[in-house]
Enzyme design. Structure first.
Site, short mmCIF file in Angstrom:
data_model
loop_
_atom_site.label_atom_id
_atom_site.label_comp_id
_atom_site.label_asym_id
_atom_site.label_seq_id
_atom_site.Cartn_x
_atom_site.Cartn_y
_atom_site.Cartn_z
CB THR A 219 46.35 41.60 43.83
OG1 THR A 219 46.41 41.89 42.45
CG2 THR A 219 45.08 42.20 44.41
CB VAL A 248 41.33 49.00 34.96
CG1 VAL A 248 40.67 48.65 36.30
CG2 VAL A 248 41.83 50.44 34.98
CG ASP A 250 40.58 40.90 39.30
OD1 ASP A 250 41.68 41.49 39.20
OD2 ASP A 250 40.44 39.82 39.91
CB THR A 270 45.48 37.48 44.06
OG1 THR A 270 45.51 36.10 44.43
CG2 THR A 270 45.40 38.32 45.31
N GLY A 273 43.16 39.03 36.30
CA GLY A 273 41.93 39.80 36.46
C GLY A 273 40.96 39.61 35.32
N1 GLY Z 1 44.11 40.66 39.85
C1 GLY Z 1 44.87 41.81 39.59
C2 GLY Z 1 44.86 42.22 38.18
O1 GLY Z 1 44.66 41.41 37.28
O2 GLY Z 1 45.05 43.40 37.96
#
Ligand code: GLY
Length: 377
Positions: A219, A248, A250, A270, A273
């Site tokens: 990310t 999906v 965070d 990052t 998530g």
């Molecule tokens: N932080 C990115 C994800 O977990 O998609």
């Protein structure tokens, strides 16, 4: 990587020769941007100072230069992350981001404008190299915050974005095929065994150095402030590598992967998530800063919360601490900042860093961490 010398950077950004604390508005060709007190600054994850997409500057340099030249702060940070989204060498975001379990690149992004108090996001978007720009289009052209999947793609098409059949590069496809070969689904008809094999294959590829640990949840978050104290942020990702199609994380969720309050500051994340989503930690950190905490202390509070909420055995190391990382990039409306991380080391044993750019040019800075060591064992 071609390095820009500090003098050259100062010349190209126009900061040279000016004392930011004393310069008056209008000095040096930068109308209204040099107000005493607040120094322009950009903060991002480390990939914001690693990739150049064949150009001269990294994401944080690009964003900082635009900010000091008077650009809108959100336009600046998005232009910065576009460099990483478009760079085929970075397999964490955008074009060439590591795909899902079916080999399809699905992208998430969101952006938030402090002064305008507006935001936009997209999730599970296929076929557009720069999801951050689609997120901004959602913010500017709709009454909504989040568009997902086919709807997000149709919206992007209608807004004039190029839709491509496949965003894989040779690199991302090769890595996916290797992962696929390792899990050999024909031999794992039982979904539980298949999931276990998928996890094992990912760990093997990390151990073999075929994928970078930062790119597993790869990310980029990038936040900026100008000398008027205007803060904006953007987060963009290809999400968890080899994720379940439709998963999906965070990144596109306001309050989780990104949160900006124009009066208080900007925070993005990052890492894992799912762990961040339970506590909506970007929002939590902004609220802690609103109560007067410094960015570092506010960030540590969120990390402690994530650690306390992690009790499932599969998410713990033998010592009982989380076996994943989460990192936050934090900027308050006075221009104070912090990068905080669950652990101080990357999986390769090196100090984990985040990126900033100010009048001294771009640099990588070690995180303040909740714990010492690596998240893996
Ligand atoms: N932080 C990115 C994800 O977990 O998609």
């Amino acid at each position: 990587m071609k390095k820009i010398k500090r003098r050259e950077f100062m010349r190209t950004t126009g900061v040279a020769g000016l004392s930011l604390a004393t310069a008056k508005p209008g000095v040096g060709g930068f109308p209204n941007i040099l107000v005493p007190g607040i120094k322009p600054l950009v903060i991002s994850s480390s990939n914001g100072n690693s990739f150049k997409n064949g150009g001269d500057v990294t994401a944080v340099q690009k964003a900082f230069t635009m900010i000091t030249q008077g650009a809108d702060v959100l336009d600046a940070v998005i232009a910065g992350v576009n460099i990483v989204e478009l760079d085929p060498l970075d397999d964490s975001v955008g074009y060439g981001g590591l795909p899902n379990a079916d080999g399809v690149v699905q992208l998430d992004a969101c952006c938030m404008h402090g002064p305008k108090k507006r935001a936009g996001g997209v999730a599970a978007l296929e076929g557009v190299r720069t999801p951050s720009l689609v997120a901004k289009a959602v913010m500017e052209n709709t009454d909504h915050h989040l568009l997902v999947g086919k709807g997000a793609q149709e919206f992007a098409r209608n807004m004039g974005f190029k839709i491509e059949d496949d965003l894989n590069t040779e690199n991302s496809r090769r890595k996916w095929l290797e992962w696929k070969r390792k899990i050999d689904p024909a031999h794992y008809l039982d979904p539980k065994k298949r999931a276990e094999a998928g996890r094992r294959a990912t760990l093997e590829m990390l151990a073999e150095g075929r994928i970078r640990e930062e790119n597993l949840h790869g990310t980029i978050n990038c936040n900026g402030i100008n000398s008027k104290g205007e803060v904006c942020g953007v987060t963009t990702t290809s999400g968890l590598s080899w994720k379940m199609p439709g998963r999906v994380g965070d990144s596109p969720i306001l309050g989780a992967g990104l949160y900006v309050d124009g009066e208080v500051g900007a925070v993005g994340s990052t890492g894992r998530g799912e762990a961040n989503l339970y506590g909506l930690c970007s929002f939590l950190i902004v609220e802690e800063m609103r109560r007067g905490r410094h960015p570092k202390d506010a960030g540590m509070e969120a990390l402690r919360r994530i650690k306390a909420n992690t009790y499932e055995k599969r998410l713990l190391k033998r010592d009982g601490n989380p076996n994943f990382y989460v990192r936050f990039y934090i900027l308050n409306a006075r221009g104070e900042y912090a990068g905080v991380a669950m652990y101080d080391l990357n999986d390769n044993g090196k100090k984990a860093t985040f990126a900033i750019c100010d009048e001294n040019g771009p640099q990588n800075v070690p995180f303040d961490s909740l714990m010492q060591g690596k998240h893996s064992e």
